[in-house]
Design an enzyme around this catalytic site. Structure first.
Site, PDB file in Angstrom:
ATOM      1  N   ALA A  13       0.859  -1.177   0.000  1.00 57.77           N
ATOM      2  CA  ALA A  13       0.000   0.000   0.000  1.00 57.77           C
ATOM      3  C   ALA A  13       0.898   1.230   0.000  1.00 57.77           C
ATOM      4  CB  ALA A  13      -0.920  -0.015   1.216  1.00 57.77           C
ATOM      5  N   PRO A  40      -4.876   8.789  -1.928  1.00 58.54           N
ATOM      6  CA  PRO A  40      -5.772   9.613  -2.752  1.00 58.54           C
ATOM      7  C   PRO A  40      -5.233  11.014  -3.022  1.00 58.54           C
ATOM      8  CG  PRO A  40      -7.026   8.426  -1.085  1.00 58.54           C
ATOM      9  CD  PRO A  40      -5.573   8.198  -0.776  1.00 58.54           C
ATOM     10  N   GLU A  76       9.686  -4.918  -9.065  1.00 63.58           N
ATOM     11  CA  GLU A  76       8.331  -4.879  -9.606  1.00 63.58           C
ATOM     12  C   GLU A  76       8.359  -4.599 -11.104  1.00 63.58           C
ATOM     13  OE1 GLU A  76       4.709  -3.192  -7.576  1.00 63.58           O
ATOM     14  OE2 GLU A  76       5.004  -1.630  -9.093  1.00 63.58           O
TER      15      GLU A  76
END
Length: 384
Positions: free
Chosen positions: A127, A131, A247
């Site tokens: 995470a 926002p 990643e």
């Protein structure tokens, strides 16, 4: 990197084990994408190959493979498995959770979580995005405050776009533990799903990668032991840098495998499909599109493996990583569009799964740092 000649029999065997599962992992991929269904039975089949233990040392229960071997096997997954969402969930778990646990986890944390993460019986997510912060990881508002005795952290805040969130058993949360905007003000902390005060939003429908679930995450006075910190407090950006390099390499080498599948599928179709009394492969415009897919595939493969080799040797790959990410994501998108166009009506119809690949490919230009962010990073390295 266009042939398998340079790989050993052991490396080829690891990849072959993944590719043999292709039909099972691909089953129902169009329907699962449309319904937004994550298939745990497929996940378990994939996990049984040991894929999540590839880059983890044998002493910790992994297969002890190097970075390039891990990528070679993941490329095979992309080539054989048509369920792009499953592929994305797999690389998300591998990069977000297995990688930092193995590299930065305390002995107690590794003992508690790493074996199950390698086995795939525990699914991980990370995470990062918020926002109000987007790609600005220096402006995180989610905070982690140490208790007076230093034995625990209390986390408060919210996160957006958490891939694997709805199915995650553990989440690596990047939270502010120091001054906002400071390079040493962020800490990576593992939070188990059953922690009081941790909640997850409903799965969010999205344009592509439908079988890879995504949601928001909320932390309301969530307490975790200090042993859940990855690395050291305040060094979360070092963890994040290590993770994000993997990643990019892991998720986009899967895209290379998907491009390889796309190349062979379009060649086969072009040879079989006849118009005006001849196979469409004989038309120069069709052949040129397929040649461009081949060029995109080989260029992408070269950049990713060359960047991985440079990373393994300990050299700086800041620019290389950004270029590789831009190239592969753009090529994944352009080759997916070319496949839709080459297959015509069949490419456009949802039932064949080709248009799904185009929708999936759009995401690659956004996640792992948008391509505009990557260009900004390159510009900064050029002194612009």
């Amino acid at each position: 990197m266009s042939t398998t000649a340079e790989w050993t029999d052991d490396q080829l065997g690891l990849r072959d084990a993944i590719e043999r599962l292709g039909p099972e992992l691909s089953a129902g991929h169009v329907q699962d994408d449309r319904a937004g269904t994550f298939r745990r039975d497929k996940w378990e089949k994939l996990a049984q190959t040991g894929i999540f233990g590839l880059p983890v040392g044998a002493a910790a229960g992994g297969l002890g493979q190097d970075l390039r071997t891990t990528m070679f096997v993941l490329e095979g997954l992309g080539k054989a498995c048509r369920d792009g969402g499953l592929n994305f969930s797999a690389t998300t778990h591998l990069a977000s959770t297995v990688t930092p646990l193995a590299r930065f986890g305390s002995a107690a944390l590794k003992q508690r979580l790493l074996p199950d993460a390698i086995a795939g019986s525990v699914i991980g997510a990370h995470a990062i995005t918020e926002p109000s912060a987007g790609s600005d990881a220096m402006s995180l508002r989610t905070a982690a405050v140490a208790t007076a005795d230093g034995s625990r952290y209390v986390l408060n805040g919210s996160k957006a776009f958490v891939s694997n969130g709805p199915i995650a058993d553990v989440v690596v949360v990047y939270a502010r533990t120091g001054q906002q905007g400071s390079a040493t003000g962020t800490t990576a902390i593992v939070v188990e799903r059953d922690r009081r005060g941790l909640s997850f939003g409903a799965p969010i429908a999205k344009m592509g990668l439908g079988s890879a679930p995504l949601c928001e995450l909320f932390l309301d006075d969530v307490e975790v032991p200090s042993e859940n910190v990855l690395g050291k407090p305040g060094l979360g950006f070092l963890v994040l840098d290590h993770v994000m390099k993997r990643e990019i390499l892991y998720s986009f080498v899967v895209n290379v495998g998907e491009m390889d599948n796309r190349l062979h599928a379009t060649i086969e179709y072009a040879k079989q499909r006849h118009q005006f009394g001849q196979p469409i492969s004989s038309f120069q415009s069709v052949a040129n599109k397929i040649v461009d897919i081949k060029i995109a595939l080989e260029t992408s493969r070269h950049w990713l493996y060359a960047t991985a080799a440079k990373l393994q040797s300990g050299r700086d790959v800041t620019v290389d990583m950004a270029i590789a990410k831009i190239l592969v994501s753009d090529y994944a998108l352009s080759t997916a569009l070319a496949a839709v166009q080459l297959l015509g009506g069949y490419g456009y119809m949802a039932e064949y799964g080709v248009e799904k690949d185009l929708r999936n490919a759009v995401a690659g230009t956004i996640y792992s740092g948008t391509n505009d962010i990557q260009r900004t990073r390159i510009a900064a390295m050029l002194g612009l």
